[in-house]
Design a protein around this motif. Structure first.
Motif, PDB file in Angstrom:
ATOM      1  N   PRO A   1       0.801  -1.230   0.000  1.00  0.00           N
ATOM      2  CA  PRO A   1       0.000   0.000   0.000  1.00  0.00           C
ATOM      3  C   PRO A   1       0.830   1.275   0.000  1.00  0.00           C
ATOM      4  CG  PRO A   1      -0.169  -1.162   2.110  1.00  0.00           C
ATOM      5  CD  PRO A   1       0.490  -2.093   1.154  1.00  0.00           C
ATOM      6  N   GLY A   2       1.960   1.287   0.735  1.00  0.00           N
ATOM      7  CA  GLY A   2       2.782   2.489   0.758  1.00  0.00           C
ATOM      8  C   GLY A   2       3.366   2.805  -0.607  1.00  0.00           C
ATOM      9  N   LEU A   3       3.893   1.792  -1.259  1.00  0.00           N
ATOM     10  CA  LEU A   3       4.471   1.992  -2.590  1.00  0.00           C
ATOM     11  C   LEU A   3       3.380   2.355  -3.601  1.00  0.00           C
ATOM     12  CD1 LEU A   3       7.067   1.922  -4.227  1.00  0.00           C
ATOM     13  CD2 LEU A   3       6.672  -0.521  -4.647  1.00  0.00           C
ATOM     14  N   ALA A   4       2.185   1.783  -3.444  1.00  0.00           N
ATOM     15  CA  ALA A   4       1.078   2.120  -4.336  1.00  0.00           C
ATOM     16  C   ALA A   4       0.729   3.597  -4.249  1.00  0.00           C
ATOM     17  CB  ALA A   4      -0.141   1.264  -4.008  1.00  0.00           C
ATOM     18  N   SER A   5       0.726   4.144  -3.033  1.00  0.00           N
ATOM     19  CA  SER A   5       0.403   5.565  -2.858  1.00  0.00           C
ATOM     20  C   SER A   5       1.417   6.449  -3.569  1.00  0.00           C
ATOM     21  CB  SER A   5       0.354   5.917  -1.364  1.00  0.00           C
ATOM     22  OG  SER A   5       1.647   5.888  -0.775  1.00  0.00           O
ATOM     23  N   LEU A   6       2.643   5.960  -3.707  1.00  0.00           N
ATOM     24  CA  LEU A   6       3.692   6.725  -4.374  1.00  0.00           C
ATOM     25  C   LEU A   6       3.605   6.585  -5.889  1.00  0.00           C
ATOM     26  CD1 LEU A   6       6.359   8.332  -4.284  1.00  0.00           C
ATOM     27  CD2 LEU A   6       7.541   6.134  -4.082  1.00  0.00           C
ATOM     28  N   VAL A   7       3.495   5.349  -6.369  1.00  0.00           N
ATOM     29  CA  VAL A   7       3.511   5.108  -7.814  1.00  0.00           C
ATOM     30  C   VAL A   7       2.323   5.778  -8.499  1.00  0.00           C
ATOM     31  CG1 VAL A   7       3.326   3.291  -9.570  1.00  0.00           C
ATOM     32  CG2 VAL A   7       4.854   2.988  -7.613  1.00  0.00           C
ATOM     33  N   LEU A   8       1.187   5.850  -7.823  1.00  0.00           N
ATOM     34  CA  LEU A   8       0.011   6.486  -8.436  1.00  0.00           C
ATOM     35  C   LEU A   8       0.250   7.962  -8.736  1.00  0.00           C
ATOM     36  CD1 LEU A   8      -3.202   5.039  -6.775  1.00  0.00           C
ATOM     37  CD2 LEU A   8      -2.490   4.856  -9.137  1.00  0.00           C
ATOM     38  N   GLN A   9       1.245   8.591  -8.076  1.00  0.00           N
ATOM     39  CA  GLN A   9       1.538   9.988  -8.374  1.00  0.00           C
ATOM     40  C   GLN A   9       2.085  10.170  -9.777  1.00  0.00           C
ATOM     41  OE1 GLN A   9       0.634  12.596  -6.444  1.00  0.00           O
ATOM     42  NE2 GLN A   9      -0.362  10.959  -5.291  1.00  0.00           N
ATOM     43  N   ALA A  10       2.404   9.071 -10.452  1.00  0.00           N
ATOM     44  CA  ALA A  10       2.801   9.151 -11.859  1.00  0.00           C
ATOM     45  C   ALA A  10       1.695   9.735 -12.713  1.00  0.00           C
ATOM     46  CB  ALA A  10       3.194   7.774 -12.372  1.00  0.00           C
ATOM     47  N   GLN A  11       0.475   9.784 -12.174  1.00  0.00           N
ATOM     48  CA  GLN A  11      -0.631  10.357 -12.943  1.00  0.00           C
ATOM     49  C   GLN A  11      -0.373  11.807 -13.326  1.00  0.00           C
ATOM     50  OE1 GLN A  11      -2.942  12.826 -11.860  1.00  0.00           O
ATOM     51  NE2 GLN A  11      -2.117  13.108  -9.804  1.00  0.00           N
ATOM     52  N   VAL A  12       0.382  12.546 -12.519  1.00  0.00           N
ATOM     53  CA  VAL A  12       0.679  13.941 -12.862  1.00  0.00           C
ATOM     54  C   VAL A  12       1.510  13.999 -14.137  1.00  0.00           C
ATOM     55  CG1 VAL A  12       1.841  16.042 -12.114  1.00  0.00           C
ATOM     56  CG2 VAL A  12       0.533  14.698 -10.466  1.00  0.00           C
ATOM     57  N   VAL A  13       2.556  13.182 -14.195  1.00  0.00           N
ATOM     58  CA  VAL A  13       3.413  13.129 -15.373  1.00  0.00           C
ATOM     59  C   VAL A  13       2.614  12.684 -16.593  1.00  0.00           C
ATOM     60  CG1 VAL A  13       5.393  11.927 -16.390  1.00  0.00           C
ATOM     61  CG2 VAL A  13       5.494  12.706 -14.016  1.00  0.00           C
TER      62      VAL A  13
END
Length: 306
Positions: A86-98
């Motif tokens: 879950p922690g890594l998922a919260s980070l990787v989803l920020q790729a949506q900005v790019v």
């Protein structure tokens, strides 16, 4: 931003960051797409009676629901069921900005600024480092599914941007109408009727508490506060607080699930967040700018998943 609003913004980041752990804790024994169908059924049944429908065409609502709700969360839930922490998922989803910047440039002809181009490069490099530095404990398929969720979210962002829908809570609730039936149908198709039946039987207190948190805490309270903040403050003052979401997500997963990030994940995650900061104009954005006054990603008003 007044101190009260700053505290509210921090609360939103806390609610949305903890949401990933809440999903992970509640999904045990319940097929991910069935869990998703239950969540959005609850959102719609609770909120549709008092949240007005956004004044946009139905096809825009369906488009946002298909990508920002069904696609994003469908991939996220399946990714977490496949082993994405879950922690890594919260980070990787920020790729949506790019990804939003890239898609908006191609579809909406919104020319990215030099800062956004630099942010895309930084964010892409960060994602590559995260992928290489997984430490072997994260299946590559789970990481790919999470990135697919980020891509779907980005497509939904561009559709919402083109629709010019005011606020986000109304679109969140009404686009949720798209989710339950397709999610349940996919659960029956992918997991099979027997697994769905066992999932319904296994839907105990943990799953109910998780659903209550995602529906009431993360979605209704989180979005309600967030939209109020955007109504009272410039988007450039509100957006930086949302960068705390992956920080809270990683810390809460560390505390609750014992999920210790690898050095590679920390290094790549830091670079990804730096790319998001640069691309969203947090550091160089015009002070006092009101929402919707630019063509860059900083005006897209994209909160993280709820």
């Amino acid at each position: 931003m007044p101190r009260r609003d700053a505290l509210l913004a921090a609360l939103v980041a806390l609610l949305w960051g903890v949401n990933f752990v809440a999903i992970d804790l509640g999904m045990g024994g319940v097929p991910p797409l069935l869990f998703l169908a239950v969540r959005f059924t609850a959102v719609v049944l609770i909120a549709i009676w008092f949240v007005p429908r956004p004044r946009v065409a139905w096809q825009k609502i369906v488009g946002v629901g298909a990508f920002m709700a069904l696609g994003q969360f469908g991939f996220l839930y399946v990714s977490m069921a496949a082993g994405m922490p879950p922690g890594l998922a919260s980070l990787v989803l920020q790729a949506q900005v790019v990804l939003t910047i890239l898609i908006a440039a191609g579809v909406l002809r919104e020319r990215p600024t030099p800062a956004q181009i630099a942010g895309v490069i930084l964010g892409s490099a960060g994602l590559a480092i995260v992928a290489v530095g997984r430490g072997g404990h994260v299946p590559l398929a789970a990481l790919a599914l999470c990135l697919a969720g980020a891509l779907s979210w980005a497509i939904g962002n561009v559709i919402a941007r083109a629709a010019k829908a005011p606020g986000g809570l109304g679109m969140t609730v009404w686009s949720g109408l798209v989710v339950p039936v397709p999610a349940l149908a996919l659960a029956l198709l992918i997991d099979g009727p027997d697994a769905v039946a066992r999932g319904i039987a296994a839907f105990g207190w943990a799953a109910a508490a998780s659903t209550a948190y995602t529906v009431i805490g993360a979605t209704l309270i989180g979005y309600g506060i967030y939209n109020g903040l955007l109504a009272r403050n410039p988007a450039s003052s509100v957006a930086p607080w949302i960068l705390l979401v992956p920080v809270v997500g990683i810390l809460s997963a560390w505390i609750v699930r014992g999920e210790v990030p690898t050095p590679g994940e920390l290094a790549g995650g830091g670079l990804l967040v730096a790319g998001v900061v640069v691309a969203s104009g947090v550091l160089a954005g015009a002070r006092g700018r009101r929402p919707g006054t630019t063509k860059g990603v900083g005006s897209l008003r994209n909160p993280p998943p709820s």
